[in-house]
Design an enzyme around this catalytic site. Structure first.
Site, PDB file in Angstrom:
ATOM      1  CB  SER A   7      -0.875   5.004   3.027  1.00  0.00           C
ATOM      2  OG  SER A   7       0.217   4.354   2.438  1.00  0.00           O
ATOM      3  CG  ASP A  11      -3.787  -1.650  -0.573  1.00  0.00           C
ATOM      4  OD1 ASP A  11      -2.938  -1.204  -1.368  1.00  0.00           O
ATOM      5  OD2 ASP A  11      -3.858  -1.286   0.615  1.00  0.00           O
ATOM      6  CG  HIS A  63      -3.014   2.112  -0.881  1.00  0.00           C
ATOM      7  ND1 HIS A  63      -2.823   1.310   0.226  1.00  0.00           N
ATOM      8  CD2 HIS A  63      -2.301   3.247  -0.652  1.00  0.00           C
ATOM      9  CE1 HIS A  63      -2.022   1.929   1.087  1.00  0.00           C
ATOM     10  NE2 HIS A  63      -1.697   3.115   0.577  1.00  0.00           N
TER      11      HIS A  63
END
Length: 418
Positions: free
Chosen positions: A232, A327, A361
């Site tokens: 991230s 994601d 994600h």
């Protein structure tokens, strides 16, 4: 008499468990459940229904789940299908050295109907995030704040900096697990921890350079360079480190933007990469009320965003983009594809992408439960991470092996056995 076994009963979390039941009636529907409580007391549970074979036995390497939280033959399905009893909770190990996650497996001689109160058999499985002999040292040196994990043995070991994203603080579970596989790993905090800034208003790459030099100065860390693993926002920083810091020889970017995203410009000495604006009009909400952030970060190819693109063509090391195609937080595949195009445009071939259809994600170590959505600091609503459990589980298993192989290959010059 029925018996439930799990082999091994105590092991690292990335070691598969062989679950079997014996002494049951032939061709009987049975239920297996798994449950654990995290360090905050939150409960995570899963269940699946099976039919015993003609000998009254059940082997999860062969027996398909007929219903419940997953379907089909998945020996570790009860682990990766664990779900929180309250929405928007994320399973995350805090104390990675002293205590394992303890998962209770229970067998019930019924299926599809109401499960009896008392199981026929049960067993507890311990899942550790650090191997025996791994040493953890809290780091407060200069500006650096983190935890350093060193494998047992003389070394030297390839050095890794491990970075998480917008949750801030110090997250250690991936670092301790990598150390269990022979890496010297610094889990590095960079905001919202001790005396670090509470908000990420600017990213000073000299802080991360200080951390890289700390690693390389350690007598048990193998030079001449280090690796970085980030997810991230941490993946975005990982890419910036690879682009500006000569110490970085291998960078793993897991589902991150490849642009300086608001509100964090990058600064390295006199160089500045300004932060891209975010378009909050693109925020969506899904059916469970989670915030879909995927399209908020503006496309880096837009002309007004060119100055915000991290100059990855400057990277001297190798780049590995790990991408979940489902994601829900970052359009990570598009960012990775555009980054590889940018490298090719500059005559570079030091990047590659592993894209996983159905993965979300938060791609974590193998058999970690997929977190579909959870609360994240600084957001008024839960964030949607995305993913489909079965595909996400397969992605985590494959990516974990590939990440270790990539790091070993480019930090030691030898091929991994994985």
């Amino acid at each position: 008499m029925s018996q439930l076994t799990a082999t091994p009963e105590s092991a690292l979390v990335d070691v598969p468990v062989h679950i079997r039941a014996t002494g049951l009636p032939p061709s009987q529907l049975v239920t297996l459940t798994a449950s654990l409580k995290d360090e905050k007391g939150s409960l995570f549970q899963s269940r699946a229904f099976f039919r015993t074979d003609g000998n009254g036995e059940l082997d999860l390497t062969r027996a398909p789940a007929l219903g419940g939280d997953y379907l089909g033959v998945h020996p570790m399905g009860l682990f990766w299908s664990l779900k929180p009893d309250k929405m928007f909770r994320r399973l995350m190990k805090r104390d990675v050295i002293n205590t394992p996650f303890e998962i209770t497996l229970e067998l019930y001689e019924s299926g599809f109907t109401q499960i009896p109160e008392t199981p026929t058999a049960s067993i507890k499985v311990k899942r550790w995030y650090s191997a025996p002999g791994v040493q953890r040292t809290q780091i407060r040196k200069g500006r650096i704040r983190g935890a350093f994990f060193l494998p047992p043995g003389e070394g030297p070991f390839p050095g890794i900096i491990d970075l998480f994203g917008g949750i801030g603080g110090l997250v250690e579970f991936r670092a301790s697990l990598l150390a269990s596989h022979g890496f010297a790993v610094l889990a590095l905090a960079y905001f919202n921890f001790e005396d670090l800034p509470t908000q990420l208003l600017e990213i000073d790459l000299e802080y991360f350079e200080e951390a890289a030099n700390f690693l390389l100065a350690h007598p048990k860390v193998q030079g001449p360079g280090i690796g970085v693993v980030g997810v991230s926002k941490g993946a975005e920083i990982t890419l910036a480190m690879a682009s500006f810091l000569k110490q970085v020889e291998a960078a793993v970017c897991i589902n991150g933007p490849t642009i300086a995203s608001e509100p964090s410009p990058y600064r390295y000495k006199e160089l500045v990469v300004p932060a891209s604006n975010l378009n909050y009009e693109r925020v969506e909400f899904n059916s469970i009320g989670a915030m879909v952030y995927r399209n908020v970060i503006l496309n880096p190819l837009n002309e007004h965003n060119q100055s915000c693109v991290i100059p990855l063509e400057k990277a001297q090391g190798q780049l590995l983009f790990i991408v979940g195609e489902s994601d829900g937080c970052v359009n990570s595949k598009k960012f990775a594809e555009e980054s590889l195009d940018r490298l090719r445009l500059h005559g570079k071939s030091n990047g590659r992408m592993l894209a996983y259809p159905g993965a979300g994600h938060l791609i974590e170590p193998p058999w970690s439960p997929m977190c579909y959505a959870s609360w994240s600091p600084g957001f008024p609503f839960p964030l949607f991470w995305g993913g489909e459990p079965e595909a996400h589980a397969a992605a985590q298993e494959h990516a974990w092996a590939e990440v270790q192989k990539f790091l070993r290959q480019h930090l030691t010059g030898t091929k991994s056995k994985l």
